[in-house]
Design a protein around this motif. Structure first.
Motif, mmCIF file in Angstrom:
data_model
loop_
_atom_site.group_PDB
_atom_site.id
_atom_site.type_symbol
_atom_site.label_atom_id
_atom_site.label_comp_id
_atom_site.label_asym_id
_atom_site.label_seq_id
_atom_site.Cartn_x
_atom_site.Cartn_y
_atom_site.Cartn_z
ATOM 1 N N LEU A 148 29.088 14.314 60.421
ATOM 2 C CA LEU A 148 28.166 13.173 60.401
ATOM 3 C C LEU A 148 28.728 12.017 59.566
ATOM 4 C CD1 LEU A 148 24.801 15.092 59.947
ATOM 5 C CD2 LEU A 148 25.501 13.827 61.979
ATOM 6 N N TYR A 154 27.411 10.838 64.816
ATOM 7 C CA TYR A 154 26.225 10.538 63.994
ATOM 8 C C TYR A 154 25.161 9.810 64.818
ATOM 9 C CZ TYR A 154 23.212 8.128 60.668
ATOM 10 O OH TYR A 154 22.121 7.637 60.000
ATOM 11 N N HIS A 169 23.733 12.073 67.617
ATOM 12 C CA HIS A 169 22.905 13.108 66.993
ATOM 13 C C HIS A 169 21.547 12.540 66.588
ATOM 14 C CE1 HIS A 169 21.502 15.194 63.262
ATOM 15 N NE2 HIS A 169 21.776 16.281 63.966
ATOM 16 N N ARG A 170 21.542 11.382 65.942
ATOM 17 C CA ARG A 170 20.289 10.786 65.500
ATOM 18 C C ARG A 170 19.450 10.348 66.703
ATOM 19 N NH1 ARG A 170 18.221 12.746 62.360
ATOM 20 N NH2 ARG A 170 16.769 11.012 62.035
ATOM 21 N N CYS A 171 20.079 9.789 67.726
ATOM 22 C CA CYS A 171 19.344 9.359 68.910
ATOM 23 C C CYS A 171 18.713 10.550 69.634
ATOM 24 C CB CYS A 171 20.257 8.585 69.851
ATOM 25 S SG CYS A 171 20.668 6.913 69.282
ATOM 26 N N ASN A 190 17.694 13.284 68.188
ATOM 27 C CA ASN A 190 16.524 13.637 67.383
ATOM 28 C C ASN A 190 15.347 12.700 67.668
ATOM 29 O OD1 ASN A 190 16.807 15.755 64.891
ATOM 30 N ND2 ASN A 190 18.818 14.982 65.514
#
Length: 307
Positions: free
Chosen positions: A46, A53, A56-58, A60
């Motif tokens: 990350l 990163y 991964h955040r999108c 979530n």
């Protein structure tokens, strides 16, 4: 009786297992070290891989969006004492969105824990569910058949008739081509190709899959070692495939669940939910997130470019 079974197990099987483990190091210590190693590896990825990163955040954020929609629709169901039958589209939406939300959280957890192969296996089914939801929104007969397929035999028959052998994927491809005004476009197949190749090559019980599980595939950039689970940057390709399909779903849903779209009527009957500020804000956030991914050239490209 159950307590006696546990005592018997602990005094025989568990005791012998711990004697093996303690020959090198305590089992709990080894487990704790493995979990700590995985957390550090994930954090390192990350911190050093901006694309991983962001994807991964999108993912979530997308899982939160699906969860919010599913919960809102559950709250909008008629009370038990009310003689109102929920519409077929509402039942289908609850079924799909709750399943998609649960599966997406599971995929995220698997990737974060280093179980990349298992995440890819679940992603294959996930993409198919998104495909069917997209087609149901634009086909009331398909929606009715999906809702009516309650028993396992009926569900299997539905899947063989409408989903197997790329039937549903072809329909999604036609839908996307019409939306982007590019008749005959193969963009859906092109962007999904690597995810399906990974599924065929890495998940089937073949020699290739066995070696991939043990050593990874250096030539294809697949650097996972699932025998000793550790997070891997190549999982960004899985996140990308998921987000691309959620982009098609966003196309298909349009103003749903508040307003009608395709062949579906509005999904909310409660005015408070129809005008809920959190749903409005999250709808805007999802639109901005997808726009950011497109503008940053992180979405519409094959996953192999970063695997």
């Amino acid at each position: 009786m159950k307590l006696e079974i546990r005592h018997l197990f602990d005094s025989t099987i568990e005791k012998r297992y711990r004697s093996f483990a303690s020959a090198s190091e305590d089992t709990e210590t080894l487990n704790a070290q493995g979990q700590d190693r995985r957390r550090k590896k994930l954090q390192h990825i990350l911190d050093t891989d901006p694309e991983f990163y962001v994807l991964h955040r999108c993912t979530n954020i997308a899982a939160t969006w699906l969860s919010l929609l599913a919960v809102a629709l559950l709250q909008d169901l008629p009370l038990a004492e009310e003689e109102i039958e929920p519409t077929a589209e509402k039942l289908a939406a609850i079924s799909f969105l709750s399943r998609l939300a649960n599966d997406l959280w599971a995929i995220i957890e698997l990737i974060e824990a280093g179980f990349d192969l298992q995440a890819r296996a679940l992603t294959r089914a996930y993409l198919e569910h998104v495909d069917v939801l997209i087609c149901c929104i634009h086909d009331e007969q398909l929606t009715a058949q999906f809702v009516a397929a309650v028993e396992p035999d009926e569900a299997n028959e539905f899947w063989h008739r409408h989903v197997s052998k790329n039937k549903i994927k072809r329909r999604v491809s036609e839908f996307v081509s019409s939306v982007i005004e590019a008749p005959g476009s193969q963009v859906v197949d092109f962007l999904r190709e690597d995810a399906e190749l990974a599924g065929s090559m890495l998940l089937h019980p073949t020699i290739t899959a066995g070696f991939a599980a043990a050593f990874g595939i250096e030539d294809d950039g697949y650097d996972s070692y699932p025998i000793f689970p550790t997070p891997t940057a190549s999982s960004a390709g899985t996140f990308r495939a998921i987000l691309i399909h959620l982009f098609w779903l966003w196309f298909a849903m349009g103003p749903l669940p508040r307003n009608a779209n395709g062949r579906w009527r509005p999904l909310f009957t409660n005015p408070e939910l129809s005008n809920h500020i959190a749903l409005e804000r999250f709808s805007i956030l999802i639109s901005e997130m997808l726009g950011f991914l497109l503008e940053s050239h992180l979405l519409m490209r094959p996953s192999s470019t970063d695997d």
